[in-house]
Enzyme design. Structure first.
Site, PDB file in Angstrom:
ATOM      1  N   TYR A   1      -7.008   5.232  -9.730  1.00  0.00           N
ATOM      2  CA  TYR A   1      -6.860   4.297  -8.608  1.00  0.00           C
ATOM      3  C   TYR A   1      -7.842   3.125  -8.741  1.00  0.00           C
ATOM      4  O   TYR A   1      -7.473   1.966  -8.527  1.00  0.00           O
ATOM      5  CB  TYR A   1      -7.092   5.038  -7.298  1.00  0.00           C
ATOM      6  CG  TYR A   1      -6.994   4.167  -6.077  1.00  0.00           C
ATOM      7  CD1 TYR A   1      -5.771   3.599  -5.693  1.00  0.00           C
ATOM      8  CD2 TYR A   1      -8.108   3.918  -5.276  1.00  0.00           C
ATOM      9  CE1 TYR A   1      -5.667   2.801  -4.564  1.00  0.00           C
ATOM     10  CE2 TYR A   1      -8.019   3.119  -4.143  1.00  0.00           C
ATOM     11  CZ  TYR A   1      -6.794   2.569  -3.789  1.00  0.00           C
ATOM     12  OH  TYR A   1      -6.695   1.777  -2.667  1.00  0.00           O
TER      13      TYR A   1
ATOM     14  N   ASP B   1      -3.297  -7.168   2.158  1.00  0.00           N
ATOM     15  CA  ASP B   1      -3.530  -6.548   0.852  1.00  0.00           C
ATOM     16  C   ASP B   1      -3.133  -7.535  -0.241  1.00  0.00           C
ATOM     17  O   ASP B   1      -1.954  -7.872  -0.375  1.00  0.00           O
ATOM     18  CB  ASP B   1      -2.718  -5.260   0.703  1.00  0.00           C
ATOM     19  CG  ASP B   1      -3.219  -4.147   1.607  1.00  0.00           C
ATOM     20  OD1 ASP B   1      -4.433  -4.122   1.888  1.00  0.00           O
ATOM     21  OD2 ASP B   1      -2.407  -3.310   2.027  1.00  0.00           O
TER      22      ASP B   1
ATOM     23  N   TYR C   1       0.177  -4.748  -5.240  1.00  0.00           N
ATOM     24  CA  TYR C   1       0.885  -4.770  -3.962  1.00  0.00           C
ATOM     25  C   TYR C   1       2.184  -5.564  -4.044  1.00  0.00           C
ATOM     26  O   TYR C   1       2.775  -5.894  -3.022  1.00  0.00           O
ATOM     27  CB  TYR C   1      -0.015  -5.350  -2.872  1.00  0.00           C
ATOM     28  CG  TYR C   1      -1.281  -4.560  -2.669  1.00  0.00           C
ATOM     29  CD1 TYR C   1      -1.240  -3.233  -2.250  1.00  0.00           C
ATOM     30  CD2 TYR C   1      -2.533  -5.131  -2.910  1.00  0.00           C
ATOM     31  CE1 TYR C   1      -2.401  -2.503  -2.073  1.00  0.00           C
ATOM     32  CE2 TYR C   1      -3.698  -4.413  -2.732  1.00  0.00           C
ATOM     33  CZ  TYR C   1      -3.628  -3.099  -2.316  1.00  0.00           C
ATOM     34  OH  TYR C   1      -4.781  -2.371  -2.136  1.00  0.00           O
TER      35      TYR C   1
ATOM     36  N   CYS D   1       0.827  -1.204   0.000  1.00  0.00           N
ATOM     37  CA  CYS D   1       0.000   0.000   0.000  1.00  0.00           C
ATOM     38  C   CYS D   1       0.862   1.254   0.000  1.00  0.00           C
ATOM     39  O   CYS D   1       1.685   1.450   0.891  1.00  0.00           O
ATOM     40  CB  CYS D   1      -0.905  -0.005   1.224  1.00  0.00           C
ATOM     41  SG  CYS D   1      -1.832   1.522   1.456  1.00  0.00           S
TER      42      CYS D   1
ATOM     43  N   CYS E   1      18.651  -5.369   6.835  1.00  0.00           N
ATOM     44  CA  CYS E   1      19.201  -5.559   5.493  1.00  0.00           C
ATOM     45  C   CYS E   1      20.629  -5.033   5.418  1.00  0.00           C
ATOM     46  O   CYS E   1      20.864  -3.850   5.659  1.00  0.00           O
ATOM     47  CB  CYS E   1      18.342  -4.827   4.462  1.00  0.00           C
ATOM     48  SG  CYS E   1      18.963  -4.968   2.766  1.00  0.00           S
TER      49      CYS E   1
ATOM     50  N   CYS F   1      -2.573   1.640   7.323  1.00  0.00           N
ATOM     51  CA  CYS F   1      -1.233   1.327   6.807  1.00  0.00           C
ATOM     52  C   CYS F   1      -0.983  -0.145   7.052  1.00  0.00           C
ATOM     53  O   CYS F   1      -0.867  -0.574   8.207  1.00  0.00           O
ATOM     54  CB  CYS F   1      -0.159   2.170   7.493  1.00  0.00           C
ATOM     55  SG  CYS F   1       1.518   1.708   7.008  1.00  0.00           S
TER      56      CYS F   1
ATOM     57  N   GLU G   1       1.414  -0.186  -7.149  1.00  0.00           N
ATOM     58  CA  GLU G   1       1.396   1.043  -6.358  1.00  0.00           C
ATOM     59  C   GLU G   1       2.839   1.337  -5.946  1.00  0.00           C
ATOM     60  O   GLU G   1       3.477   0.518  -5.279  1.00  0.00           O
ATOM     61  CB  GLU G   1       0.531   0.876  -5.103  1.00  0.00           C
ATOM     62  CG  GLU G   1      -0.951   0.763  -5.378  1.00  0.00           C
ATOM     63  CD  GLU G   1      -1.792   0.832  -4.108  1.00  0.00           C
ATOM     64  OE1 GLU G   1      -1.287   1.313  -3.068  1.00  0.00           O
ATOM     65  OE2 GLU G   1      -2.952   0.407  -4.156  1.00  0.00           O
TER      66      GLU G   1
END
Length: 222
Positions: free
Chosen positions: A87, A134, A139, A56, A212, A203, A99
């Site tokens: 959208y 999602d 996504y 998202c 990472c 969110c 997105e």
């Protein structure tokens, strides 16, 4: 935003299946709601750009605008087939778009490697056509590079993070696509800096909890 996600397509459409779109861009904001910077180039001398898709785009954009050295951010659609999509069209699964967040950054203050680390740590890059609850092609995890140097850095980071995930016990491989930056289509005004305008907004981002490694020797160091 996620009510009917389980019904959405998780397969990218073929060219003949894609929606036709339109010849002109959809309206969007001109300046950043948080810092007043322009949403479109030019961003200033020495400023570089990067494009990331990590679920998202509301939450994804906030991750980047909160990063020191990032000059501006904007959300939009990329890596699909339909020109100037809306959208609703992207959510239909019939445009092929992801997105994404356009990130304008000052490389003297924040490196591309650091942005890659933020990208990988801010979501789960092993989930294919979804991110948490999602579900859908928009996504998917993606890095869209604007130079050969960015491509090399992205490939290094992907390999290094794959090793880090494996050491931490994650069995699924990274599904992040790394592609030459396609055309970026700006999303509608209300999507730009959405979580600054709606602090309690949805969110769905969630990372793996694994750091990472970044830098030229990241893989070797592992």
């Amino acid at each position: 935003m996620f009510g009917l996600n389980l019904l959405k397509k998780t397969k990218l459409p073929a060219a003949e299946e894609a929606l036709p779109g339109r010849s002109t861009p959809i309206p969007t904001a001109e300046t950043h709601f948080v810092n007043g910077a322009p949403l479109k180039a030019p961003f200033g001398e020495g400023v570089e750009t990067a494009i990331f898709g990590l679920g998202c785009f509301w939450g994804a954009e906030r991750k980047f605008w909160q990063t020191p050295g990032v000059v501006s951010t904007a959300v939009g659609y990329a890596a699909g087939l339909t020109p100037n999509p809306t959208y609703e069209e992207v959510c239909s699964g019939q445009t092929g778009h992801n997105e994404v967040v356009l990130v304008a950054f000052d490389p003297k203050r924040v490196s591309y490697d650091e942005l890659l680390a933020l990208f990988f740590e801010s979501h789960n890059p092993t989930q294919g056509m979804r991110q948490g609850n999602d579900v859908g092609t928009q996504y998917r995890s993606g890095i869209y590079v604007t130079s050969e140097a960015q491509r090399e850095a992205a490939e290094r980071a992907k390999a290094a993070y794959g090793q880090a995930l494996a050491k931490a016990g994650h069995r699924d491989p990274i599904t992040t696509e790394i592609l030459e930056a396609p055309e970026f289509f700006y999303a509608e005004t209300y999507h730009q800096q959405y979580l600054a305008k709606n602090p309690r907004g949805y969110c769905g981002l969630g990372g793996t909890g694994v750091s990472c490694p970044v830098g030229l020797n990241a893989v070797a160091a592992e």
